[in-house]
Design an enzyme around this catalytic site. Structure first.
Site, PDB file in Angstrom:
ATOM      1  CE1 TYR A  63      -3.282  -2.880   0.280  1.00 40.24           C
ATOM      2  CE2 TYR A  63      -3.787  -2.429   2.352  1.00 40.24           C
ATOM      3  CZ  TYR A  63      -4.151  -2.939   1.289  1.00 40.24           C
ATOM      4  OH  TYR A  63      -5.234  -3.909   1.381  1.00 40.24           O
ATOM      5  CG  PHE A 215     -13.046  -3.264  -2.362  1.00 39.02           C
ATOM      6  CD1 PHE A 215     -12.199  -2.334  -2.318  1.00 39.02           C
ATOM      7  CD2 PHE A 215     -13.087  -4.263  -3.579  1.00 39.02           C
ATOM      8  CE1 PHE A 215     -11.188  -2.291  -3.085  1.00 39.02           C
ATOM      9  CE2 PHE A 215     -11.975  -4.124  -4.446  1.00 39.02           C
ATOM     10  CZ  PHE A 215     -10.776  -3.102  -4.083  1.00 39.02           C
ATOM     11  N   PRO A 216     -15.554  -2.754   1.901  1.00 41.71           N
ATOM     12  CG  PRO A 216     -15.441  -1.901   4.181  1.00 41.71           C
ATOM     13  CD  PRO A 216     -14.449  -2.331   2.756  1.00 41.71           C
ATOM     14  CG  LEU A 217     -17.114   2.102   2.935  1.00 42.78           C
ATOM     15  CD1 LEU A 217     -16.776   3.476   3.447  1.00 42.78           C
ATOM     16  CD2 LEU A 217     -18.707   2.133   3.621  1.00 42.78           C
ATOM     17  N   GLY A 218     -18.139  -0.510  -0.933  1.00 43.44           N
ATOM     18  CA  GLY A 218     -18.060  -0.729  -2.584  1.00 43.44           C
ATOM     19  C   GLY A 218     -16.922  -0.667  -3.195  1.00 43.44           C
ATOM     20  N   GLY A 219     -15.741  -0.212  -2.487  1.00 41.85           N
ATOM     21  CA  GLY A 219     -14.364  -0.220  -3.171  1.00 41.85           C
ATOM     22  C   GLY A 219     -14.275   0.784  -4.324  1.00 41.85           C
ATOM     23  CG  PHE A 220     -14.291  -0.217  -7.742  1.00 43.58           C
ATOM     24  CD1 PHE A 220     -12.907   0.266  -8.125  1.00 43.58           C
ATOM     25  CD2 PHE A 220     -14.131  -1.606  -7.190  1.00 43.58           C
ATOM     26  CE1 PHE A 220     -11.848  -1.088  -8.137  1.00 43.58           C
ATOM     27  CE2 PHE A 220     -13.333  -2.443  -7.125  1.00 43.58           C
ATOM     28  CZ  PHE A 220     -12.121  -1.966  -7.647  1.00 43.58           C
TER      29      PHE A 220
HETATM   30  N1  LIG Z   1      -7.463  -8.234   0.716  1.00 41.80           N
HETATM   31  C1  LIG Z   1      -7.618  -7.334  -0.427  1.00 41.80           C
HETATM   32  O1  LIG Z   1      -7.392  -7.835  -1.452  1.00 41.80           O
HETATM   33  C2  LIG Z   1      -7.955  -5.906  -0.011  1.00 41.80           C
HETATM   34  C3  LIG Z   1      -8.285  -5.257  -1.407  1.00 41.80           C
HETATM   35  C4  LIG Z   1      -8.739  -3.856  -1.082  1.00 41.80           C
HETATM   36  C5  LIG Z   1      -8.604  -3.413   0.257  1.00 41.80           C
HETATM   37  N2  LIG Z   1      -8.199  -4.101   1.143  1.00 41.80           N
HETATM   38  C6  LIG Z   1      -8.529  -3.622   2.541  1.00 41.80           C
HETATM   39  O2  LIG Z   1      -9.654  -3.155   2.756  1.00 41.80           O
HETATM   40  C7  LIG Z   1      -9.719  -1.864   3.371  1.00 41.80           C
HETATM   41  C8  LIG Z   1     -10.911  -1.339   3.009  1.00 41.80           C
HETATM   42  O3  LIG Z   1     -11.203  -1.411   1.552  1.00 41.80           O
HETATM   43  P1  LIG Z   1     -10.868  -0.124   0.387  1.00 41.80           P
HETATM   44  O4  LIG Z   1     -10.612   1.012   1.731  1.00 41.80           O
HETATM   45  O5  LIG Z   1     -10.125  -0.267  -0.664  1.00 41.80           O
HETATM   46  O6  LIG Z   1     -12.497   0.253   0.051  1.00 41.80           O
HETATM   47  P2  LIG Z   1     -13.940   0.794   0.789  1.00 41.80           P
HETATM   48  O7  LIG Z   1     -13.534   0.893   2.241  1.00 41.80           O
HETATM   49  O8  LIG Z   1     -14.964   0.230   0.166  1.00 41.80           O
HETATM   50  O9  LIG Z   1     -13.962   2.240   0.243  1.00 41.80           O
HETATM   51  C9  LIG Z   1     -13.004   3.359   0.322  1.00 41.80           C
HETATM   52  C10 LIG Z   1     -13.293   4.518  -0.694  1.00 41.80           C
HETATM   53  O10 LIG Z   1     -14.504   5.096  -0.157  1.00 41.80           O
HETATM   54  C11 LIG Z   1     -14.241   6.465   0.140  1.00 41.80           C
HETATM   55  N3  LIG Z   1     -14.910   6.674   1.539  1.00 41.80           N
HETATM   56  C12 LIG Z   1     -14.436   6.087   2.728  1.00 41.80           C
HETATM   57  N4  LIG Z   1     -15.231   6.763   3.727  1.00 41.80           N
HETATM   58  C13 LIG Z   1     -16.100   7.249   3.093  1.00 41.80           C
HETATM   59  C14 LIG Z   1     -17.388   7.925   3.443  1.00 41.80           C
HETATM   60  N5  LIG Z   1     -17.725   8.126   4.661  1.00 41.80           N
HETATM   61  N6  LIG Z   1     -17.946   8.909   2.470  1.00 41.80           N
HETATM   62  C15 LIG Z   1     -17.604   8.918   1.279  1.00 41.80           C
HETATM   63  N7  LIG Z   1     -16.627   8.144   0.569  1.00 41.80           N
HETATM   64  C16 LIG Z   1     -15.914   7.528   1.777  1.00 41.80           C
HETATM   65  C17 LIG Z   1     -12.629   6.790   0.164  1.00 41.80           C
HETATM   66  O11 LIG Z   1     -12.231   7.914  -0.087  1.00 41.80           O
HETATM   67  P3  LIG Z   1     -11.775   9.112   0.888  1.00 41.80           P
HETATM   68  O12 LIG Z   1     -10.337   8.566   1.171  1.00 41.80           O
HETATM   69  O13 LIG Z   1     -11.992  10.147  -0.040  1.00 41.80           O
HETATM   70  O14 LIG Z   1     -12.480   8.840   2.243  1.00 41.80           O
HETATM   71  C18 LIG Z   1     -12.251   5.498  -0.516  1.00 41.80           C
HETATM   72  O15 LIG Z   1     -12.097   6.000  -2.011  1.00 41.80           O
HETATM   73  C19 LIG Z   1      -8.723  -1.387   2.705  1.00 41.80           C
HETATM   74  O16 LIG Z   1      -8.259   0.068   3.204  1.00 41.80           O
HETATM   75  C20 LIG Z   1      -7.544  -2.258   2.849  1.00 41.80           C
HETATM   76  O17 LIG Z   1      -7.017  -2.058   4.320  1.00 41.80           O
HETATM   77  C21 LIG Z   1      -7.770  -5.272   1.048  1.00 41.80           C
END
Ligand SMILES: NC(=O)c1ccc[n+]([C@@H]2O[C@H](COP(=O)([O-])OP(=O)(O)OC[C@H]3O[C@@H](n4cnc5c(N)ncnc54)[C@H](OP(=O)(O)O)[C@@H]3O)[C@@H](O)[C@H]2O)c1
Length: 295
Positions: A63, A215-220
């Site tokens: 990361y 991707f608990p918030l949809g990821g994309f």
């Molecule tokens: N094992 C794997 O293959 C894998 C893959 C992906 C991720 N991960 C892990 O899982 C964690 C969670 O996944 P993720 O961070 O990729 O995706 P996510 O939590 O689904 O979404 C993150 C995205 O949502 C935005 N966001 C966060 N909080 C928000 C809010 N309250 N309102 C509006 N937008 C919001 C963030 O942008 P902002 O920065 O602008 O808030 C970012 O673009 C990662 O951080 C990582 O540690 C693991």
């Protein structure tokens, strides 16, 4: 959905964590290919997360974006680490210096060095939880992960890893890993509007394994569904808060690790633990999950 108010989960039988954690992937950059985040803001986000009670941070040595590395930021912001802070990391993917995202997998013989890199970057003697991250973003397959997982099991025996996890795996791959060493957590792709991995979640809950969706918030992009907006409106909450509250309500075994590089989003996400969804809300979220996928 069952609905549960449990605040904590004990990883591997001995590491108690709040079920609302933090994902560090978005500290260096919020969206793939987007502009780098600000280092000072990232450090502030990490410190504020801990102040808010987050004691489970998910990271990886891959990361990084330019010279911003999530592991370095975690060490700089939080070490000497507070007692009870659990840092989970993952190894498996290969990412070269100029790559935006991983482009393949490390060789089996490279896994030890990647674990040692995490120890060094995080400034720790032992890693609390290390996942073997398998494959790309295609659905998990049936190929063997045994040889690679056995390397991590050996490092656990050596004492430099406390607990093991697997990430982006099928049920058969989880079985394969568990035949080699105990698995404390599974980290697969899931959000409450995306039901594909429900059987894995149920299996984990039954077996006392934490289920930690990425991707608990949809990821994309935050899923855009009028029914989610309606539930959010009734609670004076936001859609991300409903997604996180829904996830935590699914089972005591689900841990949330939403990723953000924003202080406001961090506050909003952690506050989702205060949103109490009704049976009617949970049924509506089940209906969304049963319908066509939210992109
Ligand atoms: N094992 C794997 O293959 C894998 C893959 C992906 C991720 N991960 C892990 O899982 C964690 C969670 O996944 P993720 O961070 O990729 O995706 P996510 O939590 O689904 O979404 C993150 C995205 O949502 C935005 N966001 C966060 N909080 C928000 C809010 N309250 N309102 C509006 N937008 C919001 C963030 O942008 P902002 O920065 O602008 O808030 C970012 O673009 C990662 O951080 C990582 O540690 C693991």
């Amino acid at each position: 959905m069952n609905g549960t108010d449990e605040k904590y989960w004990t990883l591997g039988g001995d590491l108690r964590v709040a079920r609302m954690g933090f994902g560090a992937m978005r500290l260096p950059v919020s969206t793939l290919g987007g502009p780098a985040n600000d280092r000072e803001t990232g450090l502030a986000v990490l410190r504020r997360a801990v102040e808010l009670g987050v004691d489970h941070i998910d990271t990886a040595a891959f990361y990084y974006h330019g010279d911003l590395s999530a592991n370095d930021m975690i060490r700089e912001a939080l070490s000497p680490y507070p007692d009870g802070l659990v840092i989970a990391t993952k190894v498996g993917p290969h990412k070269g210096p100029g790559d935006l995202a991983p482009t393949g997998q490390l060789e089996t013989g490279e896994l030890r060095a990647e674990v040692e890199r995490n120890l060094r970057e995080l400034g720790r003697d032992t890693l609390d939880l290390v996942y073997l991250r398998h494959g790309g973003l295609e659905p998990p397959g049936e190929e063997s992960i045994a040889e690679r997982f056995a390397v991590l099991a050996g490092l656990r025996e050596e004492g430099i890893i406390r607990h093991l996890g697997v990430s982006h795996v099928s049920a058969a791959q989880l079985d394969e890993a568990r035949a080699i060493a105990p698995v404390a957590a599974v980290q697969n792709w899931f959000d409450v509007t995306r039901p594909q991995d429900t059987a894995m979640l149920a299996l984990c809950a039954r077996e006392g394994i934490a289920y930690v969706p990425f991707f608990p918030l949809g990821g994309f992009g935050i899923p855009d569904d009028p029914r989610l907006k309606e539930i959010a409106g009734r609670h004076g909450a936001t859609v991300p808060q409903i997604l996180l509250a829904g996830l935590l309500a699914l089972s005591p075994a689900t841990l949330a690790i939403p990723g953000t590089g924003s202080l406001d989003h961090l506050e909003e996400n952690v506050a989702a633990t205060g949103v109490r969804l009704t049976d009617e809300d949970l049924a509506a979220i089940d209906e969304i999950a049963a319908g066509p996928d939210t992109p």
